[in-house]
Design an enzyme around this catalytic site. Structure first.
Site, PDB file in Angstrom:
ATOM      1  CG  ASP A  76      13.832  -2.300  -5.164  1.00  0.00           C
ATOM      2  OD1 ASP A  76      14.787  -2.384  -4.267  1.00  0.00           O
ATOM      3  OD2 ASP A  76      14.533  -3.188  -5.783  1.00  0.00           O
ATOM      4  CG  ASN A 170      14.612 -10.327 -15.337  1.00  0.00           C
ATOM      5  OD1 ASN A 170      14.893  -9.290 -15.103  1.00  0.00           O
ATOM      6  ND2 ASN A 170      13.660 -10.641 -14.635  1.00  0.00           N
ATOM      7  CG  HIS A 172      15.260  -6.960 -12.581  1.00  0.00           C
ATOM      8  ND1 HIS A 172      14.912  -8.225 -11.824  1.00  0.00           N
ATOM      9  CD2 HIS A 172      15.907  -5.919 -11.946  1.00  0.00           C
ATOM     10  CE1 HIS A 172      15.799  -7.689 -10.917  1.00  0.00           C
ATOM     11  NE2 HIS A 172      16.102  -7.393 -10.105  1.00  0.00           N
ATOM     12  CD  GLU A 177      11.395  -9.155 -12.333  1.00  0.00           C
ATOM     13  OE1 GLU A 177      12.171  -8.767 -12.961  1.00  0.00           O
ATOM     14  OE2 GLU A 177      11.773  -9.387 -11.386  1.00  0.00           O
TER      15      GLU A 177
HETATM   16  C1  GLP Z   1      17.745  -6.812  -7.374  1.00  0.00           C
HETATM   17  C2  GLP Z   1      16.967  -5.490  -7.279  1.00  0.00           C
HETATM   18  C3  GLP Z   1      18.165  -4.085  -7.791  1.00  0.00           C
HETATM   19  C4  GLP Z   1      19.198  -4.869  -8.544  1.00  0.00           C
HETATM   20  C5  GLP Z   1      19.388  -6.411  -9.061  1.00  0.00           C
HETATM   21  C6  GLP Z   1      21.005  -7.306  -8.820  1.00  0.00           C
HETATM   22  O1  GLP Z   1      16.618  -8.194  -6.880  1.00  0.00           O
HETATM   23  N1  GLP Z   1      15.380  -5.163  -6.954  1.00  0.00           N
HETATM   24  O2  GLP Z   1      17.949  -3.168  -7.708  1.00  0.00           O
HETATM   25  O3  GLP Z   1      19.843  -3.921  -9.020  1.00  0.00           O
HETATM   26  O4  GLP Z   1      18.281  -7.433  -8.603  1.00  0.00           O
HETATM   27  O5  GLP Z   1      20.958  -7.272  -8.030  1.00  0.00           O
HETATM   28  P1  GLP Z   1      22.551  -7.523  -8.137  1.00  0.00           P
HETATM   29  O6  GLP Z   1      23.612  -6.602  -7.901  1.00  0.00           O
HETATM   30  O7  GLP Z   1      22.529  -8.905  -6.592  1.00  0.00           O
HETATM   31  O8  GLP Z   1      23.021  -9.226  -9.248  1.00  0.00           O
END
Ligand code: GLP
Length: 290
Positions: A76, A170, A172, A177
């Site tokens: 992304d 959440n 995702h 989302e």
């Molecule tokens: C982000 C990314 C995801 C990631 C998630 C968790 O926003 N788009 O690919 O897995 O949120 O992030 P973190 O590893 O910082 O908890």
């Protein structure tokens, strides 16, 4: 340290802490690249894989890892940040992995947000404020085209050999989302407020966190032959439980991974604390009608 097999082909590997999770994940990626030097790797951003990327960088520096033939596709990218913005996912990957393993930019792919769209500071579901010389409709058309191009690229690569995933609080994956439906193709998405809050730690204030992003859809993620999902910290425990012990539902986007034939979950003790019985007790996925 249990290794258990549960839903479908989901393997769970519980490890003590972030360090161990990172070591195991790096070992799997190392094995993948060794077995297939021209592997296509689907990569993720966020704090979760940083330790894994650090270990891969160490292996590269020790002369044990040759990444010169791999191709990477990221899940992304934010809308509203220029590619060079320190918090763009492109910058994140450069800093945390690509520069450290000598990977040239032409082997690394992201959804290509047209440059003219990158200057905008804010965007909402219906409009993007700050765009010069372009109508909203032109912008949306250009974004839809960028999404189509990314799916085309994924198809031309034959999907990914291994997709690395984190998980949002959440549930995702990428920026898919929670919602009423799973979205198959690469698409733009309004970020959930709790996602923006979770990611605000990387920005000087929550107002600077983009409201919109472009993400690989569930179809792109499922193009992977193997999926490796990492989770650490107590703040991920409920999301992991909902994803792998609850019904398959778009309200918990990661739950669809129960249908993929080859998923490995590596969770530290804190993240995996609610999984212990759930994964081994259930064999078949159940579904919730959205
Ligand atoms: C982000 C990314 C995801 C990631 C998630 C968790 O926003 N788009 O690919 O897995 O949120 O992030 P973190 O590893 O910082 O908890």
């Amino acid at each position: 340290r249990s290794v258990s097999r549960g839903l479908g082909d989901v393997y769970k590997r519980q490890v003590k802490n972030y360090e161990k999770m990172s070591e195991k994940a790096a070992a799997l990626l190392f094995a993948q690249i060794t077995l297939k030097p021209d592997a296509v790797l689907g990569l993720a951003t966020g704090s979760t894989p940083v330790g894994t990327y650090r270990k891969l960088t160490e292996l590269y520096r020790a002369g044990r890892l040759d990444c010169s033939h791999i191709t990477t596709v990221n899940l992304d990218e934010y809308l509203g940040l220029s590619a060079g913005h320190p918090q763009s996912y492109r910058s994140f990957m450069r800093k945390n992995l690509f520069d450290g393993i000598g990977l040239s930019a032409d082997r690394t792919f992201f959804p290509e947000i047209p440059e003219s769209l990158s200057d905008c500071r804010k965007n909402t579901s219906t409009s993007i404020v700050g765009i010069r010389n372009e109508t909203i409709q032109d912008v949306e058309t250009a974004l839809a085209e960028a999404c189509r191009r990314y799916d085309k690229l994924l198809r031309s690569l034959g999907g990914t050999d291994l997709q690395l995933l984190g998980i949002g609080r959440n549930g995702h994956i990428g920026f898919n989302e929670p919602g009423d439906t799973f979205i198959r193709n690469t698409h733009t998405v309004m970020l959930a407020e709790n996602t923006r809050q979770a990611n605000a730690r990387f920005f000087s204030s929550i107002d600077d966190v983009p409201t919109r992003a472009c993400t690989m859809g569930i179809g792109g993620i499922f193009s992977a032959k193997k999926i490796l999902l990492l989770a650490n910290g107590a703040q991920k425990a409920q999301a992991l439980q909902a994803a792998f012990c609850g019904p398959v539902t778009p309200q918990v986007p990661a739950s669809i991974l129960q249908l993929h034939p080859d998923v490995t979950v590596i969770a530290d003790e804190a993240a995996g604390q609610l999984l212990a019985d759930g994964l081994s007790a259930r064999r078949k996925p159940t579904f919730a009608v959205p």
